[in-house]
Design a protein around this motif. Sequence first.
Motif, short mmCIF file in Angstrom:
data_model
loop_
_atom_site.label_atom_id
_atom_site.label_comp_id
_atom_site.label_asym_id
_atom_site.label_seq_id
_atom_site.Cartn_x
_atom_site.Cartn_y
_atom_site.Cartn_z
N ASP A 150 7.61 -2.01 -3.68
CA ASP A 150 7.90 -2.79 -2.47
C ASP A 150 7.22 -4.15 -2.48
OD1 ASP A 150 9.33 -0.59 -1.56
OD2 ASP A 150 7.53 0.30 -0.65
N ALA A 151 6.15 -4.26 -3.25
CA ALA A 151 5.44 -5.55 -3.34
C ALA A 151 4.77 -5.66 -4.70
CB ALA A 151 4.41 -5.67 -2.22
N VAL A 152 4.42 -6.89 -5.04
CA VAL A 152 3.82 -7.18 -6.35
C VAL A 152 2.53 -7.98 -6.11
CG1 VAL A 152 4.14 -8.46 -8.51
CG2 VAL A 152 6.08 -7.23 -7.49
N VAL A 153 1.47 -7.59 -6.80
CA VAL A 153 0.23 -8.39 -6.75
C VAL A 153 -0.04 -8.92 -8.15
CG1 VAL A 153 -2.25 -8.36 -6.35
CG2 VAL A 153 -0.75 -6.99 -4.91
N VAL A 154 -0.31 -10.21 -8.22
CA VAL A 154 -0.61 -10.83 -9.52
C VAL A 154 -2.11 -11.10 -9.59
CG1 VAL A 154 -0.12 -12.77 -11.05
CG2 VAL A 154 1.66 -11.95 -9.48
N GLY A 155 -2.75 -10.51 -10.59
CA GLY A 155 -4.18 -10.76 -10.80
C GLY A 155 -4.41 -11.06 -12.27
N ILE A 156 -3.99 -12.23 -12.70
CA ILE A 156 -4.05 -12.55 -14.14
C ILE A 156 -5.07 -13.66 -14.41
CG2 ILE A 156 -1.73 -11.70 -14.67
CD1 ILE A 156 -0.77 -14.65 -14.54
N GLY A 157 -6.05 -13.74 -13.55
CA GLY A 157 -7.13 -14.68 -13.81
C GLY A 157 -6.98 -15.98 -13.02
N VAL A 158 -7.90 -16.88 -13.30
CA VAL A 158 -7.95 -18.14 -12.55
C VAL A 158 -8.03 -19.31 -13.51
CG1 VAL A 158 -9.07 -17.12 -10.52
CG2 VAL A 158 -10.49 -18.06 -12.37
N LYS A 215 -5.10 3.61 0.59
CA LYS A 215 -4.14 3.53 1.69
C LYS A 215 -2.91 4.39 1.41
CE LYS A 215 -3.89 -0.26 4.12
NZ LYS A 215 -4.43 -1.35 4.92
N GLY A 216 -2.91 5.11 0.29
CA GLY A 216 -1.83 6.05 0.01
C GLY A 216 -0.62 5.46 -0.67
N LEU A 217 -0.71 4.21 -1.14
CA LEU A 217 0.45 3.62 -1.82
C LEU A 217 0.59 4.17 -3.23
CD1 LEU A 217 -0.14 1.50 0.50
CD2 LEU A 217 0.82 -0.20 -1.04
N ASP A 218 1.82 4.19 -3.70
CA ASP A 218 2.07 4.53 -5.10
C ASP A 218 1.82 3.25 -5.91
OD1 ASP A 218 3.26 6.49 -7.00
OD2 ASP A 218 4.62 4.80 -7.33
N SER A 235 3.26 -2.11 5.36
CA SER A 235 4.66 -1.71 5.49
C SER A 235 5.26 -1.33 4.13
CB SER A 235 5.46 -2.84 6.13
OG SER A 235 5.32 -4.00 5.34
N CYS A 236 4.40 -1.12 3.13
CA CYS A 236 4.89 -0.77 1.79
C CYS A 236 4.53 0.65 1.44
CB CYS A 236 4.16 -1.62 0.74
SG CYS A 236 4.76 -3.28 0.60
N SER A 237 5.31 1.24 0.56
CA SER A 237 4.87 2.54 0.04
C SER A 237 4.54 2.45 -1.45
CB SER A 237 5.92 3.62 0.31
OG SER A 237 7.11 3.25 -0.33
N SER A 238 4.89 1.33 -2.08
CA SER A 238 4.56 1.22 -3.50
C SER A 238 4.20 -0.23 -3.86
CB SER A 238 5.73 1.69 -4.35
OG SER A 238 6.89 0.96 -4.01
N LEU A 239 3.40 -0.34 -4.91
CA LEU A 239 2.87 -1.64 -5.31
C LEU A 239 2.80 -1.72 -6.83
CD1 LEU A 239 1.40 -4.06 -3.80
CD2 LEU A 239 -0.74 -2.88 -4.33
N VAL A 240 3.20 -2.86 -7.38
CA VAL A 240 2.91 -3.12 -8.81
C VAL A 240 1.82 -4.16 -8.86
CG1 VAL A 240 3.75 -4.15 -10.95
CG2 VAL A 240 5.19 -2.59 -9.72
N VAL A 241 0.79 -3.87 -9.62
CA VAL A 241 -0.28 -4.84 -9.83
C VAL A 241 -0.15 -5.37 -11.25
CG1 VAL A 241 -2.78 -5.19 -9.95
CG2 VAL A 241 -1.83 -3.61 -8.25
N ILE A 242 -0.01 -6.67 -11.39
CA ILE A 242 0.09 -7.27 -12.73
C ILE A 242 -1.29 -7.79 -13.12
CG2 ILE A 242 1.23 -9.01 -14.15
CD1 ILE A 242 3.54 -8.98 -12.13
N GLY A 277 6.90 -11.56 -1.21
CA GLY A 277 6.51 -10.21 -1.64
C GLY A 277 5.70 -10.22 -2.92
N VAL A 278 5.51 -11.42 -3.52
CA VAL A 278 4.60 -11.56 -4.66
C VAL A 278 3.30 -12.14 -4.12
CG1 VAL A 278 4.15 -12.68 -6.88
CG2 VAL A 278 6.47 -11.95 -6.30
N HIS A 279 2.23 -11.41 -4.32
CA HIS A 279 0.94 -11.81 -3.73
C HIS A 279 -0.06 -12.22 -4.80
CE1 HIS A 279 1.85 -10.30 0.32
NE2 HIS A 279 2.61 -9.44 -0.33
N TYR A 280 -0.94 -13.14 -4.40
CA TYR A 280 -2.11 -13.50 -5.19
C TYR A 280 -3.32 -13.24 -4.31
CZ TYR A 280 0.92 -15.86 -8.58
OH TYR A 280 1.86 -16.14 -9.53
N LEU A 281 -4.51 -13.28 -4.89
CA LEU A 281 -5.68 -12.96 -4.08
C LEU A 281 -6.87 -13.84 -4.45
CD1 LEU A 281 -6.87 -11.25 -1.89
CD2 LEU A 281 -7.22 -9.40 -3.52
#
Length: 405
Positions: free
Chosen positions: A232-240, A165-168, A142-149, A123-127
């Motif tokens: 419901d899920a976490v996205v990590v975008g703290i650089g490369v 997409k309507g997520l919080d 399948s999520c209704s909320s997301l934290v982006v770090i 549930g922790v995503h990178y991109l």
Amino acid sequence: IDRIVIIGSGQAGFEAAVSLRSHGFAGSITLVGDEPGVPYQRPPLSKAYLHCDPDRESLALRPAQYFDDHRITLACGKPVVRIDRDAQLVELIDATVIEYDHLILATGARNRLLPVPGADLPGVHYLRTAGEAESLTSSMASCSSLVVIGAGFIGLEVAAAARKKGLDVTVVEAMDRPMARALSPVMSDYFSTAHTEHGVHMRLSTGVKTVVAVDGRAAGVTTASGDVIRADAVVVGIGVVPNIELAALAGLPVDNGVVVDEYLRTPDENISAIGDCAAYPIPGTASLVRLESVQNAVDQARCLAAQLTGTSTNYLSVPWFWSEQYESKLQMAGLTVGADTHVVRGSVDSGAFSIFCFLGTRLLGVESVNKPRDHMAARKILACGMPLTPEQAADTDFDLKLAIT
Ligand code: FAD
């Protein structure tokens, strides 16, 4: 030179192969990449790919047939694990050996990992890759909320796509303004307001302490100040971080990138480096810069291909970059870090304006929102080095084309 081997089948490696052929290089070209499949573009991964139906083919830089037609050998799916500079060969993880006369390092960069407890939970995503984008897309379905770090370009593009997409969405950023590394304060504020107006909860000056686990899955984060943000899920975008280990192992100099000169050569004349992995000298200074952009990857690849086919030319391109968030298309020309004067051209409130960034009276770069003409003019002004005063930049009646000769 008869045999050119390129390590990394991303934007830079791909473009080097294509440009070598278009410059008439007739020898063998081998493009080795650790990702499977044909080379593809990354920019859509944090934009349309997240809110439209993901379609791998639309990402491909060329179909597979192109590589056959142009005698470019694609060796994809296996990493290079060693460079033997004396024997002029590279070794793949399955012990395959490929010899080179010239080696191009185009190994790019990888995600910086979040160094807090819980960061490896499901549930922790990178991109960075298409696979990661697809996993995030299916998670968002399948999520209704997301934290982006991280409120960098990728984090904020993900936030915008998730709102579509309507997520919080909550964005947590340790610095006091978004995209602070690359943008002027005025531009940061503009995008901060845009995200807030689109319903994103912007939590600036807030560090993340842990990723919260519920039933073995990520369920939000705790902040340094002890707040809990549920999602419901976490996205990590703290650089490369640049992929420099192969080069370092081979004894080549590295300094936040594979160090190259203005001709993109390492001290080993048979090895060059381009794209996200390369640290090159800013013209006229002793400083090295490593840029992460399509323009940088493409222009360096073209410059190097020209050199390897006989046109000796140093790398001088004006950097440019773009980002898309909601209805705002941001375009940047030049490098604005260190600017001490920021001049707004047009009206910020109208959502179509530019910020001209000066150091003293010298124009360093221009950030534009929904002003493609300003952006194009800025690239030309920066390329030809024509003087433009802050007063002229601020005056919308002053035709920027007059500064270009
Ligand atoms: P990469 O694309 O990283 O390619 C390097 C390749 O080398 C990778 O496939 C890697 O796996 C492979 N590799 C590494 N080590 C080895 C090894 N030992 N053996 C074999 N293969 C290896 N730029 C913009 O200008 N505008 C944008 O809007 C924009 N949006 C972006 C959105 C996302 C989600 C991402 C991730 C990037 C974005 N970028 C954008 C940045 C841009 O995509 C990169 O700057 C560009 O891809 C750099 O190309 P590259 O070839 O140097 O590196």
